[in-house]
Design a protein around this motif. Structure first.
Motif, PDB file in Angstrom:
ATOM      1  N   LYS A  60       0.837  -1.194   0.000  1.00  0.00           N
ATOM      2  CA  LYS A  60       0.000   0.000   0.000  1.00  0.00           C
ATOM      3  C   LYS A  60       0.875   1.248   0.000  1.00  0.00           C
ATOM      4  O   LYS A  60       0.723   2.143   0.802  1.00  0.00           O
ATOM      5  CB  LYS A  60      -0.936   0.000   1.211  1.00  0.00           C
ATOM      6  CG  LYS A  60      -1.898  -1.184   1.228  1.00  0.00           C
ATOM      7  CD  LYS A  60      -2.845  -1.063   2.390  1.00  0.00           C
ATOM      8  CE  LYS A  60      -3.845  -2.194   2.422  1.00  0.00           C
ATOM      9  NZ  LYS A  60      -4.804  -2.106   3.512  1.00  0.00           N
ATOM     10  N   THR A  61       1.791   1.301  -0.934  1.00  0.00           N
ATOM     11  CA  THR A  61       2.733   2.417  -0.964  1.00  0.00           C
ATOM     12  C   THR A  61       2.064   3.720  -1.357  1.00  0.00           C
ATOM     13  O   THR A  61       2.601   4.790  -1.164  1.00  0.00           O
ATOM     14  CB  THR A  61       3.861   2.116  -1.955  1.00  0.00           C
ATOM     15  OG1 THR A  61       3.298   1.799  -3.231  1.00  0.00           O
ATOM     16  CG2 THR A  61       4.706   0.971  -1.480  1.00  0.00           C
ATOM     17  N   ASN A  62       0.892   3.620  -1.934  1.00  0.00           N
ATOM     18  CA  ASN A  62       0.193   4.837  -2.337  1.00  0.00           C
ATOM     19  C   ASN A  62      -0.709   5.374  -1.233  1.00  0.00           C
ATOM     20  O   ASN A  62      -1.385   6.360  -1.393  1.00  0.00           O
ATOM     21  CB  ASN A  62      -0.644   4.566  -3.597  1.00  0.00           C
ATOM     22  CG  ASN A  62      -1.704   3.510  -3.354  1.00  0.00           C
ATOM     23  OD1 ASN A  62      -1.550   2.689  -2.456  1.00  0.00           O
ATOM     24  ND2 ASN A  62      -2.764   3.533  -4.155  1.00  0.00           N
ATOM     25  N   GLN A  63      -0.710   4.704  -0.088  1.00  0.00           N
ATOM     26  CA  GLN A  63      -1.564   5.137   1.027  1.00  0.00           C
ATOM     27  C   GLN A  63      -0.774   6.046   1.951  1.00  0.00           C
ATOM     28  O   GLN A  63       0.199   5.647   2.555  1.00  0.00           O
ATOM     29  CB  GLN A  63      -2.084   3.933   1.805  1.00  0.00           C
ATOM     30  CG  GLN A  63      -3.045   4.348   2.912  1.00  0.00           C
ATOM     31  CD  GLN A  63      -3.732   3.158   3.526  1.00  0.00           C
ATOM     32  OE1 GLN A  63      -3.661   2.059   3.030  1.00  0.00           O
ATOM     33  NE2 GLN A  63      -4.426   3.395   4.625  1.00  0.00           N
ATOM     34  N   GLU A  64      -1.186   7.271   2.036  1.00  0.00           N
ATOM     35  CA  GLU A  64      -0.442   8.259   2.812  1.00  0.00           C
ATOM     36  C   GLU A  64      -0.821   8.197   4.280  1.00  0.00           C
ATOM     37  O   GLU A  64      -2.006   8.158   4.625  1.00  0.00           O
ATOM     38  CB  GLU A  64      -0.744   9.653   2.253  1.00  0.00           C
ATOM     39  CG  GLU A  64      -0.002  10.763   2.968  1.00  0.00           C
ATOM     40  CD  GLU A  64      -0.355  12.112   2.382  1.00  0.00           C
ATOM     41  OE1 GLU A  64      -0.273  13.101   3.123  1.00  0.00           O
ATOM     42  OE2 GLU A  64      -0.722  12.173   1.202  1.00  0.00           O
ATOM     43  N   LYS A  77       8.149   8.913  -0.214  1.00  0.00           N
ATOM     44  CA  LYS A  77       7.685   9.039  -1.603  1.00  0.00           C
ATOM     45  C   LYS A  77       6.260   9.585  -1.664  1.00  0.00           C
ATOM     46  O   LYS A  77       5.912  10.345  -2.563  1.00  0.00           O
ATOM     47  CB  LYS A  77       7.737   7.682  -2.295  1.00  0.00           C
ATOM     48  CG  LYS A  77       9.153   7.175  -2.563  1.00  0.00           C
ATOM     49  CD  LYS A  77       9.108   5.859  -3.320  1.00  0.00           C
ATOM     50  CE  LYS A  77      10.514   5.363  -3.630  1.00  0.00           C
ATOM     51  NZ  LYS A  77      10.478   4.079  -4.385  1.00  0.00           N
ATOM     52  N   THR A  78       5.427   9.198  -0.702  1.00  0.00           N
ATOM     53  CA  THR A  78       4.025   9.615  -0.719  1.00  0.00           C
ATOM     54  C   THR A  78       3.831  11.057  -0.266  1.00  0.00           C
ATOM     55  O   THR A  78       2.789  11.663  -0.553  1.00  0.00           O
ATOM     56  CB  THR A  78       3.165   8.700   0.173  1.00  0.00           C
ATOM     57  OG1 THR A  78       3.523   8.896   1.545  1.00  0.00           O
ATOM     58  CG2 THR A  78       3.350   7.241  -0.198  1.00  0.00           C
ATOM     59  N   VAL A  79       4.800  11.624   0.439  1.00  0.00           N
ATOM     60  CA  VAL A  79       4.639  12.985   0.976  1.00  0.00           C
ATOM     61  C   VAL A  79       5.604  13.966   0.323  1.00  0.00           C
ATOM     62  O   VAL A  79       5.852  15.054   0.848  1.00  0.00           O
ATOM     63  CB  VAL A  79       4.837  13.001   2.510  1.00  0.00           C
ATOM     64  CG1 VAL A  79       3.751  12.204   3.192  1.00  0.00           C
ATOM     65  CG2 VAL A  79       6.225  12.478   2.892  1.00  0.00           C
ATOM     66  N   LEU A 128       9.344   4.413   1.915  1.00  0.00           N
ATOM     67  CA  LEU A 128       8.122   4.432   1.107  1.00  0.00           C
ATOM     68  C   LEU A 128       7.231   5.615   1.464  1.00  0.00           C
ATOM     69  O   LEU A 128       6.591   6.219   0.591  1.00  0.00           O
ATOM     70  CB  LEU A 128       7.359   3.115   1.303  1.00  0.00           C
ATOM     71  CG  LEU A 128       8.081   1.854   0.812  1.00  0.00           C
ATOM     72  CD1 LEU A 128       7.274   0.612   1.167  1.00  0.00           C
ATOM     73  CD2 LEU A 128       8.329   1.916  -0.686  1.00  0.00           C
ATOM     74  N   TRP A 129       7.205   5.962   2.759  1.00  0.00           N
ATOM     75  CA  TRP A 129       6.394   7.102   3.188  1.00  0.00           C
ATOM     76  C   TRP A 129       6.899   8.410   2.600  1.00  0.00           C
ATOM     77  O   TRP A 129       6.115   9.265   2.190  1.00  0.00           O
ATOM     78  CB  TRP A 129       6.386   7.166   4.711  1.00  0.00           C
ATOM     79  CG  TRP A 129       5.694   8.376   5.270  1.00  0.00           C
ATOM     80  CD1 TRP A 129       4.364   8.641   5.266  1.00  0.00           C
ATOM     81  CD2 TRP A 129       6.319   9.496   5.915  1.00  0.00           C
ATOM     82  NE1 TRP A 129       4.108   9.844   5.882  1.00  0.00           N
ATOM     83  CE2 TRP A 129       5.299  10.397   6.284  1.00  0.00           C
ATOM     84  CE3 TRP A 129       7.634   9.815   6.220  1.00  0.00           C
ATOM     85  CZ2 TRP A 129       5.553  11.596   6.938  1.00  0.00           C
ATOM     86  CZ3 TRP A 129       7.894  11.011   6.878  1.00  0.00           C
ATOM     87  CH2 TRP A 129       6.861  11.885   7.226  1.00  0.00           C
ATOM     88  N   ILE A 170       1.294   0.913   5.365  1.00  0.00           N
ATOM     89  CA  ILE A 170       2.159   1.085   4.199  1.00  0.00           C
ATOM     90  C   ILE A 170       2.437  -0.234   3.483  1.00  0.00           C
ATOM     91  O   ILE A 170       2.458  -0.296   2.253  1.00  0.00           O
ATOM     92  CB  ILE A 170       3.490   1.751   4.611  1.00  0.00           C
ATOM     93  CG1 ILE A 170       3.215   3.169   5.140  1.00  0.00           C
ATOM     94  CG2 ILE A 170       4.465   1.823   3.436  1.00  0.00           C
ATOM     95  CD1 ILE A 170       4.425   3.875   5.698  1.00  0.00           C
ATOM     96  N   LYS A 193       5.338  17.948   0.184  1.00  0.00           N
ATOM     97  CA  LYS A 193       4.305  18.327   1.140  1.00  0.00           C
ATOM     98  C   LYS A 193       4.957  18.792   2.444  1.00  0.00           C
ATOM     99  O   LYS A 193       6.082  18.388   2.765  1.00  0.00           O
ATOM    100  CB  LYS A 193       3.360  17.154   1.412  1.00  0.00           C
ATOM    101  CG  LYS A 193       2.532  16.751   0.207  1.00  0.00           C
ATOM    102  CD  LYS A 193       1.564  15.640   0.544  1.00  0.00           C
ATOM    103  CE  LYS A 193       0.721  15.261  -0.680  1.00  0.00           C
ATOM    104  NZ  LYS A 193      -0.225  14.171  -0.376  1.00  0.00           N
TER     105      LYS A 193
END
Length: 465
Positions: A2-6, A396-398, A393-394, A95, A401
């Protein structure tokens, strides 16, 4: 994955953390961290990495501190942005998926209970110095009951008790360093030359080469592995954004200084090749400068250290069970909180686990029990690796930001990747040592059981939700 889940932002995380009663300050978190990391194992087992690396173990503790800094930076960044009960177990679940979260949570709990059980038995054996006629099993019951009672007093009292015990052992290490410096200045009469000559005259800094240095690194990094206890307590912090970074930064500075300077002092007082792995190197050092009652003094410190680790580990085990219960990966009653801030369900389940481990220690042959305990080290290394992977991985999602990123994670994400690779290399290298390899096999068996339980029971629930 779930790498796209922030993971929620800091604001959302702080709102989540404001439910319930939060009583732990930055100072409480610091002392809880020290209590959960510096234990009897350091005072006793530090002779083993010394026997592997000689004086080079000083650099091993420095490198171990640097690696731990990256792990602490990753964990602090995740925790400040999302302070929840269960910490890295929750991040792994969000994640990497529910199975990894389930696996991390239960292996952490098992490792914590194994640690508590081994420390309890060790304390009972050490106590025979003062109570030679008291059965070990009776002392084990008494110490276990006290640790359970301390955790039943509630968070506020727990923080005070852990602060007190941590202060004693930190003070003992500082006093040991002062005594060592005084001895090198001629205040005490030594049985042999002490100082830099003692440090270097037996093969230099690396008498056993790079292989010995690597062998020592495995044990050294494990001595830092309890760093996660601060994150596990984060959901009970008064102000997570302020308290967690302060506690983690101070914890790392104090840990590295105490480890490096105290071991350096030992090696300046006693030749490394004369230190026995059967006795605390600190006792050996004090005896070499004719300090009276050295054995009793250090025995008392070791007992307090073990007790402090037991109390902190019990607290960590409770908080992890709470997270598992909240995620419906353990019975719901373990996450119910009483009016005085105690999770009695988790307290009781952990107590049952502790009793089971103690009984097992008396039933199984000692060698088999040792392998079971060493398996917990691999679970700890796995948890550290998961923290680093989640952080990578986190990030990458932020990207781009506004988030809190700990300065301890300097050079991330590349420094995080390098740290993860180093941990993997050390795990692979450990398999060349017979006892450690057997511990790895036991870890695989336990992992298999956890996987079967998840697939047969909990996966169906997660699929429905």
């Amino acid at each position: 994955m779930k790498t796209n889940q922030e993971i929620p932002s800091n604001k959302e995380g702080q709102e989540d953390s404001k439910t319930g009663e939060h009583q732990l300050s930055a100072m409480n978190l610091l002392w809880i961290g020290l209590g959960g990391i510096i234990g009897g194992g350091f005072f006793l087992a530090s002779g083993l990495p010394i026997s592997y690396a000689g004086p080079g173990v000083i650099f091993a503790y420095l490198l171990g501190g640097l690696i731990t800094t990256q792990i602490a930076g990753a964990l602090t960044s995740l925790t400040v942005n999302h302070p929840v009960s269960g910490s890295f177990k929750v991040y792994a679940e969000e994640i990497l998926g529910p199975f990894i979260g389930f696996y991390v949570g239960w292996t952490f709990w098992i490792a914590a209970v194994l640690s508590i059980g081994s420390e309890t038995i060790a304390m009972s054996i050490f106590s025979k110095l003062w109570f030679p006629n008291t059965p070990v099993w009776l002392l084990t019951i008494i110490y276990s009951a006290i640790v359970i009672a301390l955790n039943a007093f509630g968070l506020k009292n727990f923080g005070k008790i852990e602060t007190f015990m941590s202060f004693i052992k930190v003070s003992a290490l500082v006093l040991f360093i002062i005594i060592g410096i005084a001895a090198m200045l001629g205040v005490f009469t030594a049985t042999h030359p002490i100082g830099v000559k003692t440090l270097l005259d037996n093969g230099g800094f690396f008498p056993k080469g790079f292989k010995g240095f690597l062998q020592s690194m495995l044990i050294v990094i494990f001595s830092y592995a309890g760093i996660g206890v601060v994150a596990l307590a984060s959901s009970e912090a008064k102000d997570p954004r302020q308290d967690i970074p302060k506690a983690m930064f101070r914890l790392l500075i104090i840990l590295v200084l105490l480890y490096v300077v105290s071991i350096l002092t030992v090696l300046c007082l006693t030749p490394w090749n004369q230190i026995s792995t059967d006795q605390s190197p600190f006792i050996s050092a004090l005896e070499s400068i004719n300090i009276p009652f050295a054995a009793s003094i250090m025995n008392a410190v070791i007992l307090v250290s073990s007790f402090s680790v037991m109390t902190g580990s019990y607290f960590s085990a409770i908080m992890m069970l709470v997270s598992l219960g909240t995620s419906h990966q353990a019975p719901a009653f373990v996450s119910k909180k009483s009016k005085n801030g105690v999770y009695y369900g988790s307290l009781i389940i952990t107590a049952i686990g502790l009793v089971a481990i103690i009984i097992t220690s008396y039933i199984l042959p000692s060698k088999i029990y040792d392998y079971l305990i060493s398996a917990s080290a691999y679970f700890s290394f796995f948890s550290l690796g998961i923290i680093l992977l989640c952080f990578i991985l986190w990030l990458k999602t932020v990207a781009n930001k506004e988030i809190y990123k700990s300065p301890l994670a300097f050079g991330a994400p590349w420094s995080t990747v390098i740290t993860l690779v180093i941990l993997l290399i050390l795990i692979i290298f450990s398999l060349s040592v017979t006892d450690q390899r057997m511990g790895f096999y036991f870890a695989l068996v336990i992992s298999g059981v956890i996987s079967i339980v998840y697939l047969s029971i909990f996966r169906k629930f997660n699929d429905k939700t």
